[in-house]
Motif scaffolding. Structure first.
Motif, PDB file in Angstrom:
ATOM      1  N   ARG A  42       4.448 -85.036  63.233  1.00  0.00           N
ATOM      2  CA  ARG A  42       4.586 -83.575  63.115  1.00  0.00           C
ATOM      3  C   ARG A  42       6.017 -83.168  62.741  1.00  0.00           C
ATOM      4  N   ASP A  43       6.922 -84.113  62.699  1.00  0.00           N
ATOM      5  CA  ASP A  43       8.323 -83.845  62.372  1.00  0.00           C
ATOM      6  C   ASP A  43       8.519 -84.000  60.866  1.00  0.00           C
ATOM      7  N   GLU A  44       8.289 -82.933  60.137  1.00  0.00           N
ATOM      8  CA  GLU A  44       8.351 -83.007  58.676  1.00  0.00           C
ATOM      9  C   GLU A  44       9.768 -83.255  58.176  1.00  0.00           C
ATOM     10  N   ASP A  45      10.751 -82.638  58.810  1.00  0.00           N
ATOM     11  CA  ASP A  45      12.137 -82.829  58.374  1.00  0.00           C
ATOM     12  C   ASP A  45      12.583 -84.276  58.581  1.00  0.00           C
ATOM     13  N   GLY A  46      12.214 -84.836  59.731  1.00  0.00           N
ATOM     14  CA  GLY A  46      12.587 -86.225  59.996  1.00  0.00           C
ATOM     15  C   GLY A  46      11.908 -87.177  59.031  1.00  0.00           C
ATOM     16  N   LEU A  47      10.638 -86.915  58.735  1.00  0.00           N
ATOM     17  CA  LEU A  47       9.917 -87.751  57.770  1.00  0.00           C
ATOM     18  C   LEU A  47      10.551 -87.663  56.394  1.00  0.00           C
ATOM     19  N   ALA A  48      10.877 -86.452  55.976  1.00  0.00           N
ATOM     20  CA  ALA A  48      11.487 -86.270  54.657  1.00  0.00           C
ATOM     21  C   ALA A  48      12.820 -87.014  54.565  1.00  0.00           C
TER      22      ALA A  48
END
Length: 285
Positions: free
Chosen positions: A191-197
């Motif tokens: 759910r952590d889109e910024d971390g994934l990006a």
């Protein structure tokens, strides 16, 4: 050099024991699927998952997505039967967990024959033997198992993944040296889109071909991160045009945006455009 030439931006794990997930995967915009018979399947469900997956692959509907089956380790009670079953499945490759040496792949090949092999790179000894593993004639891909590697190394979590950089780099160099696919490890906080990006950008900058994913919600970010950008495509086209013009004039180099363009830059530019063409073809399916 094996040079597996196809988009592998997103490689999604799908449990082999979940009929709904197996069906849903047919419509997901992922470049490849790892149908998992190992970690995602409980011990008492493993024999049934093997049969269920065989039926799902026989039914088809997965299009041009690369279909990889991750079996259990051959040292387990399920591994050999998994390997035998995969030979009869409509799969493109078999993925072996915890590969520590090329002998592990050879033991699998004795069961699976000419089926392309992929190696989970998730142990310290595997990192040290990465070049020999990638050199196996049937090896076509290496998948980073960063969770297991971090556990074995006793590392602390860091968003920059510095404790894992040496292992990532060794496997990446081995893959590039032998022309096999190099797929980065999973990002656990789906759910952590910024971390994934951020982690996708790091993997792409390092040279990985794509990223393994644990949830469909991660697909859009991974596909974008490992695709050429509009600026990269524009630059590639201008570099090729400028270089071709220079060669026609009897010159060995061109200049684009104030930078020298030589044949090695043009080779990279052509690879960028070819990758985008392949992505477009796969996306249009």
């Amino acid at each position: 050099m094996k040079n597996l030439s196809r988009p592998l931006r997103s490689v999604l794990y799908i449990p082999g024991s979940k009929p709904r997930a197996l069906d849903k995967a047919r419509g997901l915009p992922t470049d490849a699927i790892i149908f998992d018979l190992e970690d995602a399947v409980a011990p008492d469900e493993k024999p049934g998952a093997r049969d269920l997956l065989s039926q799902a692959l026989s039914a088809g509907g997965y299009g041009e997505r690369l279909k990889i089956v991750r079996i259990n380790d051959l040292s387990t009670q399920w591994g050999a039967e998994d390997a035998k079953a995969v030979c009869a499945m409509a799969a493109d490759a078999v993925l072996l967990p915890k590969v520590s040496s090329p002998e592990d792949l050879e033991a699998l090949a004795e069961i699976t024959g000419d089926l392309p092999l992929w190696a989970m790179m998730e142990t310290p000894v595997g990192m040290l033997n990465a070049a020999a593993i990638a050199a196996h004639p049937l090896c076509q891909g290496m998948v980073m198992g960063t969770n297991d590697l971090a556990k074995d190394m006793g590392t602390r979590f860091r968003s920059d993944r510095m404790p894992l950089i040496t292992g990532l780099g060794l496997c990446l160099l081995a893959a590039k040296a032998h022309g096999v696919a190099a797929i980065d490890g999973v990002y656990n906080a789906f759910r952590d889109e910024d971390g994934l990006a951020m982690e996708c950008a790091q993997g792409r900058d390092m040279g990985f071909d794509g990223k393994t994913l644990i949830h469909p919600a991660q697909l859009e970010i991974a596909n974008a991160a490992f695709s050429p950008t509009a600026d990269e495509i524009d630059l590639a086209r201008r570099q090729i045009a400028a270089y071709d013009d220079a060669i026609a004039k009897g010159e060995a180099v061109a200049v684009v945006d104030g930078r020298i363009v030589e044949n090695l830059h043009v080779a990279t530019a052509r690879e960028t455009l070819a990758k985008m063409d392949a992505i477009t073809t796969l996306s249009a399916e």
